[in-house]
Design an enzyme around this catalytic site. Structure first.
Site, short mmCIF file in Angstrom:
data_model
loop_
_atom_site.label_atom_id
_atom_site.label_comp_id
_atom_site.label_asym_id
_atom_site.label_seq_id
_atom_site.Cartn_x
_atom_site.Cartn_y
_atom_site.Cartn_z
N CYS A 174 0.87 -1.17 0.00
CA CYS A 174 0.00 0.00 0.00
C CYS A 174 0.91 1.22 0.00
O CYS A 174 2.12 1.09 -0.11
CB CYS A 174 -1.01 -0.01 1.15
SG CYS A 174 -0.33 0.17 2.79
N CYS A 226 -4.73 0.95 -3.77
CA CYS A 226 -4.10 2.27 -3.83
C CYS A 226 -3.52 2.56 -5.20
O CYS A 226 -2.87 3.58 -5.40
CB CYS A 226 -3.01 2.36 -2.77
SG CYS A 226 -1.85 1.00 -2.83
N CYS A 267 3.50 -1.53 -8.92
CA CYS A 267 4.81 -2.15 -8.68
C CYS A 267 5.42 -2.71 -9.96
O CYS A 267 5.78 -3.88 -10.01
CB CYS A 267 4.71 -3.25 -7.64
SG CYS A 267 3.80 -2.81 -6.19
#
Length: 146
Positions: A12, A87, A91
């Site tokens: 997150c 969120c 990545c």
């Protein structure tokens, strides 16, 4: 040679609440059957005290966990699963076999009742994830060896 346990990463933004609770539940509920970690794209300096207190109610100790940035993760690891916490953190530089996004609201400013509702949802999602990890381990022929 025994297989390593599956590696799960929870991500997150601040790595102070949702991802910390998910990591805590995964560690406690998996009883060593997987390696759970968490990180944030912009980590805060501490684990949210409400997350620590809320998890203590469930028998999970977060007092030794610390927020980490994505850059603090070990280099070259291929994660079996990366779970983002609603969120939008994709990545892209972290390699994973599976990616999941749990659309979870940030409980930081919620009432205690709402905060506990998010915590309980995280627990349910982690339990389901552990079942999926267990089934995929069986399919890959790793369960029951030895």
């Amino acid at each position: 040679m025994p297989e390593r346990p599956p590696r799960i990463l929870f991500v997150c933004v601040e790595n102070s609440c949702r991802s910390q609770m998910a990591e805590g539940f995964a560690r406690a509920l998996s009883q060593g059957r997987l390696e759970a970690s968490s990180a944030g794209s912009r980590p805060s300096g501490r684990v949210d005290p409400r997350a620590i207190a809320s998890m203590k109610e469930r028998g999970v100790d977060l007092t030794k966990q610390r927020p980490k940035g994505l850059e603090d993760l070990p280099a070259g690891v291929i994660w079996d699963c990366i779970v983002t916490m609603g969120c939008g953190d994709s990545c892209p530089h972290l390699e994973a076999k599976t990616r999941l996004n749990w659309e979870l609201p940030d409980p930081r400013t919620m009432s205690d009742e709402e905060f506990h509702r998010v915590r309980d949802e995280i627990e349910c999602l982690v339990r389901n994830l552990l079942e999926l990890v267990g089934r995929s381990t069986v399919r890959e022929g790793r369960a029951g060896e030895g």
